[in-house]
Write an enzyme that holds these catalytic residues in place. Structure first.
Site, PDB file in Angstrom:
ATOM      1  N   ASP A   1      37.896 -19.851  13.876  1.00  6.29           N
ATOM      2  CA  ASP A   1      37.267 -20.610  14.954  1.00  6.29           C
ATOM      3  C   ASP A   1      38.086 -21.837  15.361  1.00  6.29           C
ATOM      4  OD1 ASP A   1      34.300 -22.731  14.972  1.00  6.29           O
ATOM      5  OD2 ASP A   1      35.504 -21.926  16.626  1.00  6.29           O
TER       6      ASP A   1
ATOM      7  N   ASP B   1      37.970 -21.736  22.729  1.00  6.39           N
ATOM      8  CA  ASP B   1      37.215 -21.616  21.480  1.00  6.39           C
ATOM      9  C   ASP B   1      37.115 -20.162  21.020  1.00  6.39           C
ATOM     10  OD1 ASP B   1      33.857 -22.667  20.376  1.00  6.39           O
ATOM     11  OD2 ASP B   1      35.536 -21.689  19.361  1.00  6.39           O
TER      12      ASP B   1
HETATM   13  C1  LIG Z   1      30.717 -19.561  14.855  1.00  7.56           C
HETATM   14  C2  LIG Z   1      29.783 -20.608  15.460  1.00  7.56           C
HETATM   15  N1  LIG Z   1      29.923 -20.567  16.936  1.00  7.56           N
HETATM   16  C3  LIG Z   1      29.315 -19.593  17.708  1.00  7.56           C
HETATM   17  O1  LIG Z   1      29.480 -19.607  18.930  1.00  7.56           O
HETATM   18  C4  LIG Z   1      28.442 -18.541  17.104  1.00  7.56           C
HETATM   19  C5  LIG Z   1      27.180 -18.879  16.628  1.00  7.56           C
HETATM   20  N2  LIG Z   1      26.395 -17.908  16.149  1.00  7.56           N
HETATM   21  C6  LIG Z   1      26.819 -16.609  16.137  1.00  7.56           C
HETATM   22  C7  LIG Z   1      25.926 -15.548  15.599  1.00  7.56           C
HETATM   23  N3  LIG Z   1      28.056 -16.226  16.584  1.00  7.56           N
HETATM   24  C8  LIG Z   1      28.876 -17.187  17.057  1.00  7.56           C
HETATM   25  N4  LIG Z   1      30.114 -16.834  17.464  1.00  7.56           N
HETATM   26  C9  LIG Z   1      30.530 -15.422  17.342  1.00  7.56           C
HETATM   27  C10 LIG Z   1      31.981 -15.270  17.652  1.00  7.56           C
HETATM   28  C11 LIG Z   1      32.960 -14.879  16.800  1.00  7.56           C
HETATM   29  C12 LIG Z   1      34.151 -14.830  17.525  1.00  7.56           C
HETATM   30  C13 LIG Z   1      33.836 -15.178  18.792  1.00  7.56           C
HETATM   31  O2  LIG Z   1      32.488 -15.470  18.857  1.00  7.56           O
HETATM   32  C14 LIG Z   1      30.721 -21.613  17.607  1.00  7.56           C
HETATM   33  C15 LIG Z   1      30.119 -22.998  17.373  1.00  7.56           C
HETATM   34  C16 LIG Z   1      30.962 -24.071  18.034  1.00  7.56           C
HETATM   35  C17 LIG Z   1      32.394 -23.992  17.582  1.00  7.56           C
HETATM   36  N5  LIG Z   1      32.947 -22.674  17.816  1.00  7.56           N
HETATM   37  C18 LIG Z   1      32.176 -21.581  17.170  1.00  7.56           C
END
Ligand SMILES: CCN(C(=O)c1cnc(C)nc1NCc1ccco1)[C@H]1CCCNC1
Length: 338
Positions: free
Chosen positions: A38, A224
């Protein structure tokens, strides 16, 4: 001799084009975890064996058990992280973390409470932040910085490929140390990061079809890799959705599948280049028993100042544009993904 010539690949799993994650291990003997790599955060956390039994999101995921690892080092400092979408609380531990076969001694958080929303929907266990050290909570040196200090990478960069085809395997690739020509064509266009220490750039406008509709005076775009969708200021996104005839319901924006073929492209003006997404890139077409559902992968999100207002370009953008994150030159490169 290094078979990967200074680069370290990690295959990723693609879950419904909305979650992409790869496997790491923590501890000796190895305890396996699926994590999101991330760029929107800079800490590593995984669920803890000590999480409260009432934390549903915890016991439905792999949990780290320090008592089973002989390389575990006690720390105990408190930890909490708030994403727009959820909250994690826990405490710090140190152990050997292995990414793509590379071991690093890493301080990370054992999560003892995960907000049910959104983590009960997570197919991944935790998050491995690929952001800059200055956004790391508790001043912890991030994993990629630990790897850079080993001086084994050919270049101080990492690249991300996200597949758009849920049936394709692997569903994506994180490459530490370089870019992977198997996953992009043409040349890279580079943008300087806007502010030291964040994977964000200056965007010069957002157009729908040929018409510039938002951010004409310039705005900030965060790249992101851990966000599923593209988010923008709620007022802008709601205008954009009205333009394409999308309806908002409790799970997000949807369009009538019959209209998908006629939808306009949405173009992001970044660094003198136009990055367009067609309906193929921003609509997820789901066939359900009561008929087809066409989800628009844009969300309204108002990030309060001083950080916001911002646009966040997530997985649906990266799936179209292979992305290189360059820590040596503090820049982001985009090339057409295959
Ligand atoms: C990981 C926490 N995030 C999400 O947006 C998020 C939340 N909850 C779920 C279930 N999935 C998420 N992201 C899935 C994903 C994987 C790769 C692309 O997206 C974000 C929070 C802000 C910083 N950046 C990350």
């Amino acid at each position: 001799a290094d078979p990967n010539n200074g680069t370290v690949p990690t295959p990723l799993t693609n879950y419904l084009d909305t979650q992409y994650f790869g496997e790491i291990s923590i501890g000796s003997p190895a305890q396996m975890f699926n994590v999101v790599f991330d760029t929107g955060s800079a800490n590593l956390w995984v669920p803890s064996q000590r999480c409260s039994p009432f934390s549903t999101a915890c016991f439905t995921h792999n949990r780290y058990d320090s008592s089973q690892s002989h390389t575990h080092v006690e720390n105990g400092t408190g930890f909490s992280i708030n994403y727009a979408s959820g909250t994690i609380r826990g405490f710090l531990s140190e152990d050997v973390v292995v990414v793509g076969g590379l071991p690093v001694v890493q301080v990370f958080a054992e999560a003892t409470s995960l907000s049910a929303m959104p983590f009960i929907f997570a197919k991944f266990d935790g998050v491995l932040g690929m952001g800059y050290p200055n956004v790391a909570i508790d001043g912890i040196t991030p994993v990629f910085d630990q790897i850079m200090s080993q001086h084994i990478l050919k270049e101080e960069v990492f690249s991300i490929y996200y597949s758009r085809d849920p049936k394709q395997s692997p569903g994506g690739e994180l490459l530490l140390g370089g870019t992977d020509p198997n996953y992009y064509t043409g040349n890279f266009n580079y943008l300087e990061t806007r502010e030291m220490g964040k994977w964000e750039v200056t965007m010069k406008g957002v157009a729908v079809g040929a018409e510039m509709m938002f951010c004409a005076e310039g705005c900030t775009a965060v790249i992101d890799t851990g966000s599923s969708y593209i988010t923008g200021p709620a007022s802008s996104v709601s205008m954009l959705m009205k333009t394409i005839g999308a309806q908002l319901d409790e799970t997000g924006y949807k369009v009538n599948c019959d209209t998908v073929k006629m939808l306009p492209s949405v173009t992001f003006h970044l660094g003198g280049q136009d990055y367009s997404l067609t309906h193929e890139d921003y609509i997820i077409w789901q066939s359900q028993f009561e008929g087809d559902v066409c989800i628009v992968t844009f969300r309204g999100l108002d990030v309060p100042p001083p950080t916001g207002p911002i646009w966040i370009l997530g997985a649906n953008f990266i799936a179209r544009y292979y992305t290189e994150f360059d820590r040596r030159n503090n820049r982001i490169g985009f090339a057409a993904a295959v």
